[in-house]
Design a protein around this motif. Structure first.
Motif, PDB file in Angstrom:
ATOM      1  N   THR A   1       0.835  -1.202   0.000  1.00 20.48           N
ATOM      2  CA  THR A   1       0.000   0.000   0.000  1.00 20.48           C
ATOM      3  C   THR A   1       0.872   1.256   0.000  1.00 20.48           C
ATOM      4  N   HIS A   2       1.938   1.229   0.791  1.00 15.64           N
ATOM      5  CA  HIS A   2       2.845   2.379   0.829  1.00 15.64           C
ATOM      6  C   HIS A   2       3.542   2.571  -0.519  1.00 15.64           C
ATOM      7  N   ALA A   3       3.929   1.479  -1.159  1.00 12.72           N
ATOM      8  CA  ALA A   3       4.578   1.577  -2.464  1.00 12.72           C
ATOM      9  C   ALA A   3       3.609   2.153  -3.510  1.00 12.72           C
ATOM     10  N   CYS A   4       2.356   1.721  -3.469  1.00 15.18           N
ATOM     11  CA  CYS A   4       1.352   2.251  -4.405  1.00 15.18           C
ATOM     12  C   CYS A   4       1.111   3.737  -4.154  1.00 15.18           C
TER      13      CYS A   4
ATOM     14  N   HIS B   1       4.417  10.210  -6.679  1.00 15.60           N
ATOM     15  CA  HIS B   1       5.491  10.530  -7.620  1.00 15.60           C
ATOM     16  C   HIS B   1       4.914  10.933  -8.976  1.00 15.60           C
ATOM     17  N   SER B   2       3.920  10.171  -9.440  1.00 15.05           N
ATOM     18  CA  SER B   2       3.330  10.508 -10.742  1.00 15.05           C
ATOM     19  C   SER B   2       2.571  11.830 -10.677  1.00 15.05           C
ATOM     20  N   ALA B   3       1.910  12.112  -9.549  1.00 19.06           N
ATOM     21  CA  ALA B   3       1.200  13.386  -9.414  1.00 19.06           C
ATOM     22  C   ALA B   3       2.187  14.556  -9.391  1.00 19.06           C
ATOM     23  N   LEU B   4       3.295  14.394  -8.675  1.00 14.66           N
ATOM     24  CA  LEU B   4       4.309  15.456  -8.640  1.00 14.66           C
ATOM     25  C   LEU B   4       4.951  15.659 -10.007  1.00 14.66           C
TER      26      LEU B   4
ATOM     27  N   ASP C   1      13.824   3.233  -5.482  1.00 11.50           N
ATOM     28  CA  ASP C   1      13.386   2.802  -4.147  1.00 11.50           C
ATOM     29  C   ASP C   1      11.915   2.381  -4.131  1.00 11.50           C
ATOM     30  N   ILE C   2      11.081   3.032  -4.933  1.00 14.15           N
ATOM     31  CA  ILE C   2       9.668   2.645  -5.003  1.00 14.15           C
ATOM     32  C   ILE C   2       9.531   1.292  -5.711  1.00 14.15           C
ATOM     33  N   ALA C   3      10.305   1.091  -6.766  1.00 12.40           N
ATOM     34  CA  ALA C   3      10.262  -0.188  -7.482  1.00 12.40           C
ATOM     35  C   ALA C   3      10.744  -1.325  -6.584  1.00 12.40           C
ATOM     36  N   ILE C   4      11.807  -1.107  -5.838  1.00 11.32           N
ATOM     37  CA  ILE C   4      12.329  -2.138  -4.934  1.00 11.32           C
ATOM     38  C   ILE C   4      11.320  -2.424  -3.828  1.00 11.32           C
ATOM     39  N   GLU C   5      10.692  -1.379  -3.287  1.00 10.66           N
ATOM     40  CA  GLU C   5       9.692  -1.574  -2.240  1.00 10.66           C
ATOM     41  C   GLU C   5       8.514  -2.393  -2.754  1.00 10.66           C
ATOM     42  N   THR C   6       8.110  -2.162  -3.999  1.00 15.88           N
ATOM     43  CA  THR C   6       7.010  -2.924  -4.584  1.00 15.88           C
ATOM     44  C   THR C   6       7.382  -4.390  -4.730  1.00 15.88           C
ATOM     45  N   ILE C   7       8.588  -4.664  -5.194  1.00 12.53           N
ATOM     46  CA  ILE C   7       9.032  -6.051  -5.374  1.00 12.53           C
ATOM     47  C   ILE C   7       9.149  -6.756  -4.019  1.00 12.53           C
ATOM     48  N   VAL C   8       9.749  -6.080  -3.042  1.00 10.85           N
ATOM     49  CA  VAL C   8       9.884  -6.670  -1.706  1.00 10.85           C
ATOM     50  C   VAL C   8       8.512  -6.929  -1.094  1.00 10.85           C
ATOM     51  N   ALA C   9       7.594  -5.997  -1.248  1.00  9.26           N
ATOM     52  CA  ALA C   9       6.242  -6.177  -0.711  1.00  9.26           C
ATOM     53  C   ALA C   9       5.548  -7.374  -1.352  1.00  9.26           C
TER      54      ALA C   9
END
Length: 141
Positions: A17-20, A26-29, A56-64
């Protein structure tokens, strides 16, 4: 599911959820930045910059994803034998004790001895013998 698998899955869902949310922010900014840059560059003739998702967001998504998968795998029941005769032999040897889940209850797919129906069925019917017995009975009357 045990409390370990439930808590692992919950932690994975929290990370996911945090990664999403981070990807959305990030996309909004980036959209806001691109909109503000496009208003500046249209007057100067420049081209806007498109950036990809941070590492870091991509890695967090994969780890999650791996943590969620690990939590779900921890909570699965023990696999049953593939061959039916092996499974039936396990039922005959262990009985209900072999089919209890983590909470101590018997699994709902436990049916008892699978050969019970075969052992309790009547034997083959000999039609010719029955016909002969009936003919003898008729002659006797």
């Amino acid at each position: 599911m045990t409390w370990i698998s439930k808590s692992t899955s919950a932690l994975g869902l929290l990370l996911f959820t945090h990664a999403c949310y981070s990807a959305h922010e990030h996309s909004a900014l980036q959209a806001h930045r691109a909109a503000s840059l496009s208003s500046l560059t249209t007057s100067h003739g420049g081209v806007g910059v498109i950036s990809s998702l941070p590492l870091d967001i991509a890695i967090e998504t994969i780890v999650a994803t791996f943590v969620i998968t690990f939590g779900l795998v921890l909570g699965t029941a023990k696999l049953r034998p593939i061959q039916w005769r092996v499974w039936a032999g396990q039922i005959e040897r262990e009985g209900e004790e072999g089919f209890k889940n983590s909470s101590g209850e018997v699994d709902r797919d436990y049916v008892g001895n699978p050969f019970k129906l075969l052992e309790s069925r009547p034997g083959f019917v000999d039609i010719r013998r029955q016909r002969q017995e009936f003919a003898e009975w008729v002659k006797g009357q």
